[in-house]
Motif scaffolding. Structure first.
Motif, PDB file in Angstrom:
ATOM      1  N   PRO A  98     -31.994  -4.664  56.066  1.00  0.00           N
ATOM      2  CA  PRO A  98     -32.974  -5.121  57.072  1.00  0.00           C
ATOM      3  C   PRO A  98     -33.885  -6.225  56.544  1.00  0.00           C
ATOM      4  CG  PRO A  98     -32.772  -2.743  57.147  1.00  0.00           C
ATOM      5  CD  PRO A  98     -31.996  -3.191  55.947  1.00  0.00           C
ATOM      6  N   GLY A  99     -34.373  -6.078  55.317  1.00  0.00           N
ATOM      7  CA  GLY A  99     -35.228  -7.112  54.736  1.00  0.00           C
ATOM      8  C   GLY A  99     -34.481  -8.406  54.504  1.00  0.00           C
ATOM      9  N   MET A 100     -33.254  -8.302  54.007  1.00  0.00           N
ATOM     10  CA  MET A 100     -32.453  -9.513  53.775  1.00  0.00           C
ATOM     11  C   MET A 100     -32.173 -10.234  55.086  1.00  0.00           C
ATOM     12  SD  MET A 100     -29.696  -8.347  50.855  1.00  0.00           S
ATOM     13  CE  MET A 100     -30.214  -8.090  49.136  1.00  0.00           C
ATOM     14  N   ARG A 101     -31.852  -9.483  56.123  1.00  0.00           N
ATOM     15  CA  ARG A 101     -31.581 -10.114  57.425  1.00  0.00           C
ATOM     16  C   ARG A 101     -32.823 -10.805  57.970  1.00  0.00           C
ATOM     17  NH1 ARG A 101     -31.164  -7.094  61.137  1.00  0.00           N
ATOM     18  NH2 ARG A 101     -31.219  -4.965  60.290  1.00  0.00           N
ATOM     19  N   SER A 102     -33.977 -10.166  57.800  1.00  0.00           N
ATOM     20  CA  SER A 102     -35.207 -10.745  58.352  1.00  0.00           C
ATOM     21  C   SER A 102     -35.590 -12.035  57.653  1.00  0.00           C
ATOM     22  CB  SER A 102     -36.349  -9.732  58.250  1.00  0.00           C
ATOM     23  OG  SER A 102     -36.712  -9.509  56.897  1.00  0.00           O
ATOM     24  N   GLN A 103     -35.285 -12.148  56.355  1.00  0.00           N
ATOM     25  CA  GLN A 103     -35.617 -13.382  55.641  1.00  0.00           C
ATOM     26  C   GLN A 103     -34.493 -14.414  55.710  1.00  0.00           C
ATOM     27  OE1 GLN A 103     -36.395 -12.275  51.567  1.00  0.00           O
ATOM     28  NE2 GLN A 103     -34.249 -11.870  51.085  1.00  0.00           N
ATOM     29  N   GLY A 104     -33.331 -13.999  56.184  1.00  0.00           N
ATOM     30  CA  GLY A 104     -32.236 -14.939  56.401  1.00  0.00           C
ATOM     31  C   GLY A 104     -31.381 -15.219  55.194  1.00  0.00           C
ATOM     32  N   TYR A 105     -31.553 -14.459  54.135  1.00  0.00           N
ATOM     33  CA  TYR A 105     -30.699 -14.642  52.960  1.00  0.00           C
ATOM     34  C   TYR A 105     -30.780 -13.408  52.064  1.00  0.00           C
ATOM     35  CZ  TYR A 105     -35.003 -15.684  50.383  1.00  0.00           C
ATOM     36  OH  TYR A 105     -36.250 -15.599  49.814  1.00  0.00           O
ATOM     37  N   GLY A 106     -29.819 -13.326  51.173  1.00  0.00           N
ATOM     38  CA  GLY A 106     -29.791 -12.240  50.205  1.00  0.00           C
ATOM     39  C   GLY A 106     -28.411 -12.120  49.596  1.00  0.00           C
ATOM     40  N   ARG A 107     -28.335 -11.434  48.490  1.00  0.00           N
ATOM     41  CA  ARG A 107     -27.048 -11.189  47.840  1.00  0.00           C
ATOM     42  C   ARG A 107     -26.961  -9.733  47.407  1.00  0.00           C
ATOM     43  NH1 ARG A 107     -25.235 -16.790  44.713  1.00  0.00           N
ATOM     44  NH2 ARG A 107     -25.544 -18.032  46.599  1.00  0.00           N
ATOM     45  N   ILE A 108     -25.852  -9.132  47.746  1.00  0.00           N
ATOM     46  CA  ILE A 108     -25.533  -7.784  47.298  1.00  0.00           C
ATOM     47  C   ILE A 108     -24.353  -7.894  46.348  1.00  0.00           C
ATOM     48  CG2 ILE A 108     -24.651  -5.524  47.988  1.00  0.00           C
ATOM     49  CD1 ILE A 108     -26.164  -5.896  50.636  1.00  0.00           C
ATOM     50  N   ILE A 109     -24.559  -7.453  45.116  1.00  0.00           N
ATOM     51  CA  ILE A 109     -23.519  -7.552  44.095  1.00  0.00           C
ATOM     52  C   ILE A 109     -23.111  -6.125  43.718  1.00  0.00           C
ATOM     53  CG2 ILE A 109     -22.942  -8.374  41.785  1.00  0.00           C
ATOM     54  CD1 ILE A 109     -25.059 -10.570  42.177  1.00  0.00           C
ATOM     55  N   ASN A 110     -21.915  -5.751  44.121  1.00  0.00           N
ATOM     56  CA  ASN A 110     -21.400  -4.418  43.822  1.00  0.00           C
ATOM     57  C   ASN A 110     -20.523  -4.481  42.577  1.00  0.00           C
ATOM     58  OD1 ASN A 110     -22.638  -3.243  46.050  1.00  0.00           O
ATOM     59  ND2 ASN A 110     -20.878  -3.609  47.382  1.00  0.00           N
ATOM     60  N   VAL A 111     -20.877  -3.691  41.577  1.00  0.00           N
ATOM     61  CA  VAL A 111     -20.067  -3.632  40.369  1.00  0.00           C
ATOM     62  C   VAL A 111     -19.031  -2.534  40.571  1.00  0.00           C
ATOM     63  CG1 VAL A 111     -20.034  -3.322  37.876  1.00  0.00           C
ATOM     64  CG2 VAL A 111     -21.969  -4.471  38.966  1.00  0.00           C
ATOM     65  N   GLN A 145     -22.363 -11.613  56.671  1.00  0.00           N
ATOM     66  CA  GLN A 145     -22.340 -13.052  56.389  1.00  0.00           C
ATOM     67  C   GLN A 145     -23.071 -13.864  57.467  1.00  0.00           C
ATOM     68  OE1 GLN A 145     -20.398 -15.562  58.064  1.00  0.00           O
ATOM     69  NE2 GLN A 145     -21.189 -17.169  56.689  1.00  0.00           N
ATOM     70  N   PRO A 146     -22.966 -13.517  58.750  1.00  0.00           N
ATOM     71  CA  PRO A 146     -23.688 -14.299  59.768  1.00  0.00           C
ATOM     72  C   PRO A 146     -25.200 -14.272  59.603  1.00  0.00           C
ATOM     73  CG  PRO A 146     -21.975 -12.961  60.795  1.00  0.00           C
ATOM     74  CD  PRO A 146     -22.084 -12.507  59.375  1.00  0.00           C
ATOM     75  N   PHE A 147     -25.732 -13.312  58.852  1.00  0.00           N
ATOM     76  CA  PHE A 147     -27.175 -13.199  58.645  1.00  0.00           C
ATOM     77  C   PHE A 147     -27.632 -13.894  57.357  1.00  0.00           C
ATOM     78  CE2 PHE A 147     -25.767  -9.258  60.811  1.00  0.00           C
ATOM     79  CZ  PHE A 147     -26.336  -9.512  62.054  1.00  0.00           C
ATOM     80  N   GLY A 148     -26.714 -14.600  56.704  1.00  0.00           N
ATOM     81  CA  GLY A 148     -27.068 -15.307  55.479  1.00  0.00           C
ATOM     82  C   GLY A 148     -26.991 -14.443  54.229  1.00  0.00           C
ATOM     83  N   VAL A 149     -26.359 -13.295  54.337  1.00  0.00           N
ATOM     84  CA  VAL A 149     -26.263 -12.376  53.206  1.00  0.00           C
ATOM     85  C   VAL A 149     -24.857 -12.449  52.610  1.00  0.00           C
ATOM     86  CG1 VAL A 149     -26.466  -9.984  52.425  1.00  0.00           C
ATOM     87  CG2 VAL A 149     -27.976 -10.848  54.238  1.00  0.00           C
ATOM     88  N   GLU A 150     -24.780 -12.678  51.304  1.00  0.00           N
ATOM     89  CA  GLU A 150     -23.504 -12.711  50.589  1.00  0.00           C
ATOM     90  C   GLU A 150     -23.267 -11.358  49.927  1.00  0.00           C
ATOM     91  OE1 GLU A 150     -21.405 -15.235  50.370  1.00  0.00           O
ATOM     92  OE2 GLU A 150     -22.521 -17.105  50.705  1.00  0.00           O
ATOM     93  N   VAL A 151     -22.031 -10.881  49.990  1.00  0.00           N
ATOM     94  CA  VAL A 151     -21.649  -9.632  49.329  1.00  0.00           C
ATOM     95  C   VAL A 151     -20.529  -9.943  48.345  1.00  0.00           C
ATOM     96  CG1 VAL A 151     -20.873  -7.251  49.618  1.00  0.00           C
ATOM     97  CG2 VAL A 151     -22.304  -8.311  51.371  1.00  0.00           C
ATOM     98  N   ILE A 152     -20.741  -9.576  47.092  1.00  0.00           N
ATOM     99  CA  ILE A 152     -19.866  -9.990  45.996  1.00  0.00           C
ATOM    100  C   ILE A 152     -19.418  -8.758  45.223  1.00  0.00           C
ATOM    101  CG2 ILE A 152     -19.771 -11.355  43.851  1.00  0.00           C
ATOM    102  CD1 ILE A 152     -22.442 -12.708  45.368  1.00  0.00           C
ATOM    103  N   LEU A 153     -18.176  -8.755  44.789  1.00  0.00           N
ATOM    104  CA  LEU A 153     -17.638  -7.644  44.012  1.00  0.00           C
ATOM    105  C   LEU A 153     -17.338  -8.104  42.586  1.00  0.00           C
ATOM    106  CD1 LEU A 153     -16.619  -4.677  44.094  1.00  0.00           C
ATOM    107  CD2 LEU A 153     -14.345  -5.609  44.590  1.00  0.00           C
ATOM    108  N   ILE A 154     -17.858  -7.371  41.609  1.00  0.00           N
ATOM    109  CA  ILE A 154     -17.553  -7.612  40.196  1.00  0.00           C
ATOM    110  C   ILE A 154     -16.535  -6.567  39.765  1.00  0.00           C
ATOM    111  CG2 ILE A 154     -18.509  -7.875  37.884  1.00  0.00           C
ATOM    112  CD1 ILE A 154     -19.717  -9.831  39.845  1.00  0.00           C
ATOM    113  N   GLN A 155     -15.454  -7.007  39.123  1.00  0.00           N
ATOM    114  CA  GLN A 155     -14.367  -6.106  38.723  1.00  0.00           C
ATOM    115  C   GLN A 155     -14.150  -6.182  37.209  1.00  0.00           C
ATOM    116  OE1 GLN A 155     -11.570  -8.146  41.379  1.00  0.00           O
ATOM    117  NE2 GLN A 155     -11.232  -6.207  42.427  1.00  0.00           N
TER     118      GLN A 155
END
Length: 278
Positions: A98-111, A145-155
Motif C-alpha cells: 500500500p505504501g509503495m503504491r501510494s508513492q508510485g514506486y518501490g522494489r520488492i526483492i525476494n531471495v 508493475q502498473p503501480f511503479g513497483v518492481e519485484v525481483i527474484l534472487i536465486q
C-alpha cells in the motif's frame, strides 16, 4: 551492511534483535520481526513507515531448510517450513505494497534459491517452498508493475553461513532402524563435503549482498538474478536432462545406501538468510 554502504536507511530484522548488535555498531537500525507472527510483521512495517514514510525497498531473505525424507517429516514441520519461507515472505509483500503504491514506486526483492528450479532428494520440503516463492514472485511482478513497483527474484546457489550448521538438528531422528538411515548419513556427508574447506562454487553472504544492492539501484533491474556458477550449471543440467536421467544423477549424489558393496556418499545443498527492510 551492503545496503547501508550504498546509502540506504537500512533496517535489519530478526526474531532476536540482539543477534544483530554488530550491525547497530555499523549504523544500521534493527527491529524485532517474526515471520510467523502477524502482530510482529505489522508492528515492524508500521514502525518504519511512521518514521520514514513508505518503504522503498523490501528484501525478503528469511528462510531455512527443513531437511529430511518426506515420509519422516511431520506435517507440522512442513507447515513451519512454509510459514517462514513462503507465507511470511508473501505477507511482508502485502504489508509494504500500500505504501509503495501510494508513492508510485518501490522494489520488492525476494531471495529465493536456485533450488527453486530443481529438486534434490532429502530436501523436498525446502525445494517446494522455493518453487512457491518463484510462482508468487512471478505473479506479483505482473500485478504491481502498473503501480511503479518492481519485484525481483534472487536465486543464489549454496551460501556458507551459520545456517548450514543448523541443518543437522532439523533432520528427523528416527534411529538406525529407519529405512532412510543410510540415506540420511549420506546426506550429512555430502553437505559437509559441499560446504567444508575450499569447496568449489559456494558463495559468501557478501556475494549475494552485492547482487541485492545492484538490483536495488539499477534503473531497470532484471526479473531474476542467478548468483553462483554452480547453481547456473545445475539449472541448465536439469533443463536438459529427462527425468530418469536426472534421477540417476541424484541417486549417485544422494545414494539411499551402499551401492555394489561400496559405500557411496553424496549430499545436498542448503542456502542462506538475512532479512532487511529499507
Amino acid at each position: 551492511m551492503a545496503l547501508k554502504s550504498a546509502g540506504f536507511i537500512t533496517y535489519a530484522t530478526a526474531r532476536n534483535p540482539q543477534t544483530l548488535s554488530d550491525l547497530v555498531a555499523k549504523g544500521c537500525h534493527v527491529l524485532q520481526l517474526d515471520l510467523t507472527s502477524e502482530a510482529s510483521m505489522l508492528a515492524a512495517v508500521r514502525s518504519i513507515e511512521a518514521k520514514h514514510g513508505a518503504i522503498s525497498v523490501l528484501v525478503n531473505n528469511a528462510g531455512y531448510n527443513q531437511i529430511g525424507p518426506l515420509e519422516e517429516l511431520t506435517m507440522e514441520e512442513i507447515r513451519c517450513q512454509f510459514e517462514t519461507n513462503v507465507f511470511g515472505l508473501l505477507r511482508m509483500c502485502q504489508l509494504v505494497l500500500p505504501g509503495m503504491r501510494s508513492q508510485g514506486y518501490g522494489r520488492i526483492i525476494n531471495v529465493g534459491s536456485i533450488g527453486g528450479t530443481f529438486t534434490t532428494p532429502g530436501n523436498g520440503a525446502y525445494h517446494a517452498s522455493k518453487y512457491a516463492v518463484e510462482s508468487f514472485t512471478d505473479a506479483l511482478r505482473y500485478e504491481v508493475q502498473p503501480f511503479g513497483v518492481e519485484v525481483i527474484l534472487i536465486q543464489p546457489t549454496g551460501v556458507r553461513t551459520p545456517f548450514v550448521e543448523k541443518l543437522y538438528a532439523l533432520m528427523p531422528q528416527t534411529g538406525s532402524d529407519s529405512p532412510y538411515a543410510a540415506f540420511k548419513q549420506n546426506i550429512e556427508a555430502q553437505v559437509q563435503q559441499m560446504f567444508g574447506g575450499n569447496a568449489w562454487g559456494i558463495l559468501t553472504p557478501e556475494d549475494v549482498a552485492q547482487v541485492i544492492v545492484q538490483a536495488s539501484l539499477v534503473r531497470r533491474p532484471q526479473t531474476r538474478y542467478k548468483v553462483g556458477l554452480g547453481g547456473k550449471i545445475f539449472f541448465w543440467v536439469r533443463r536438459l536432462l529427462p527425468d530418469r536421467a536426472w534421477d540417476a544423477l541424484m541417486s549417485r549424489m544422494f545414494p539411499m545406501g551402499e551401492v555394489s558393496g561400496s559405500k557411496t556418499h553424496r549430499k545436498a545443498a542448503p542456502i542462506k538468510d538475512f532479512n532487511a527492510m529499507n
